[in-house]
Design an enzyme around this catalytic site. Structure first.
Site, PDB file in Angstrom:
ATOM      1  N   GLU A  19       0.815  -1.212   0.000  1.00  0.00           N
ATOM      2  CA  GLU A  19       0.000   0.000   0.000  1.00  0.00           C
ATOM      3  C   GLU A  19       0.850   1.264   0.000  1.00  0.00           C
ATOM      4  OE1 GLU A  19      -3.184   2.252   3.001  1.00  0.00           O
ATOM      5  OE2 GLU A  19      -2.040   0.511   3.656  1.00  0.00           O
ATOM      6  N   LYS A 106      20.207 -16.894  -7.661  1.00  0.00           N
ATOM      7  CA  LYS A 106      20.211 -17.748  -6.464  1.00  0.00           C
ATOM      8  C   LYS A 106      19.381 -19.011  -6.656  1.00  0.00           C
ATOM      9  CE  LYS A 106      20.876 -13.614  -3.748  1.00  0.00           C
ATOM     10  NZ  LYS A 106      20.907 -12.792  -4.970  1.00  0.00           N
ATOM     11  N   TYR A 114      15.060 -19.553  -0.165  1.00  0.00           N
ATOM     12  CA  TYR A 114      14.725 -18.551  -1.178  1.00  0.00           C
ATOM     13  C   TYR A 114      15.127 -19.045  -2.567  1.00  0.00           C
ATOM     14  CZ  TYR A 114      15.180 -14.376  -4.080  1.00  0.00           C
ATOM     15  OH  TYR A 114      15.106 -13.479  -5.125  1.00  0.00           O
ATOM     16  N   ASN A 145      21.640  -9.265  -8.180  1.00  0.00           N
ATOM     17  CA  ASN A 145      21.165  -8.318  -7.180  1.00  0.00           C
ATOM     18  C   ASN A 145      20.948  -6.958  -7.840  1.00  0.00           C
ATOM     19  OD1 ASN A 145      21.692 -10.001  -4.621  1.00  0.00           O
ATOM     20  ND2 ASN A 145      23.628 -10.101  -5.713  1.00  0.00           N
ATOM     21  N   VAL A 153      21.535  -5.631  -0.629  1.00  0.00           N
ATOM     22  CA  VAL A 153      22.472  -5.422   0.481  1.00  0.00           C
ATOM     23  C   VAL A 153      22.947  -3.970   0.564  1.00  0.00           C
ATOM     24  CG1 VAL A 153      24.643  -5.897  -0.740  1.00  0.00           C
ATOM     25  CG2 VAL A 153      24.398  -6.560   1.667  1.00  0.00           C
TER      26      VAL A 153
END
Length: 207
Positions: A19, A106, A114, A145, A153
């Site tokens: 939201e 990953k 994950y 990433n 990170v």
């Protein structure tokens, strides 16, 4: 931004459970072409309704903080695996032209929950092309990433530098793949143009 600048779409639907982020986007863009819909990929009935008339889906929803997924593995399964299957089923039901799934490096030889859920989700997306009755094209974009996004990170490093003027490293010889957001989005859009179904596009990234 790239969709609006390059493609002049009739409508962009932002479907997410965030939201606060939706309100932020409303103020940032203030564009009548962008429709904001509160919803979760876990809710298949809502997906079925909200995907009516859609041409292309970019499926980006995921639980992606590794420690959180380790602590709450079934939550990761519900969003990353079952949620992906819901998107697939709703896309087929609504005869969406194509669906591009954003996945991660990953998912290759995963070492955590994950990565395992993303690997499973990739299999589901690719397998969705097998049914000859299905007219929707499904493909994956596997990236690394994304710099500065939620779960990256980089915000952690920035916080650590502010507090202690140092950062934590797992190992000095460790490397990570990083990509700027605009380049990744550009590749995502490119995938939607060239996909014929069943591909896993792998981005070239510097470590």
């Amino acid at each position: 931004r790239q969709l609006l600048e390059k493609y002049n779409p009739k409508e962009i639907r932002i479907y997410s459970r965030g939201e606060e982020k939706q309100v932020s986007m409303m103020h940032k863009f203030n564009n009548p072409k962008i429709k904001f819909i509160l919803g979760d990929v876990r809710d298949k009935e809502r997906l079925d309704i909200r995907l009516q008339g859609a041409d292309i889906i970019f499926h980006l929803a995921a639980l992606k903080h590794v420690p959180i997924c380790e602590t709450h593995p079934f939550e990761a399964v519900q969003t990353n695996i079952l949620g992906t299957q819901n998107v697939i089923s709703s896309a087929i039901k609504n005869k969406v032209e194509r669906c591009i799934f954003a996945t991660t490096d990953k998912g290759v030889d995963p070492l955590n929950i994950y990565g395992a859920t993303k690997a499973c989700a990739e299999k589901l997306v690719i397998a969705a092309n097998i049914d000859s009755e299905n007219k929707t094209i499904f493909a994956c974009l596997r990236a690394g990433n994304l710099l500065g996004t939620t779960g990256s990170v980089v915000p952690l490093f920035k916080q650590q530098i502010k507090l202690n003027n140092e950062i934590t490293l797992t190992d000095k010889t460790m490397t990570r793949f990083f990509m700027p957001i605009n380049r990744t989005i550009n590749l995502l859009l490119k995938c939607s143009e060239i996909a014929v179904g069943g591909e896993i596009f792998v981005t070239k990234m510097s470590s």
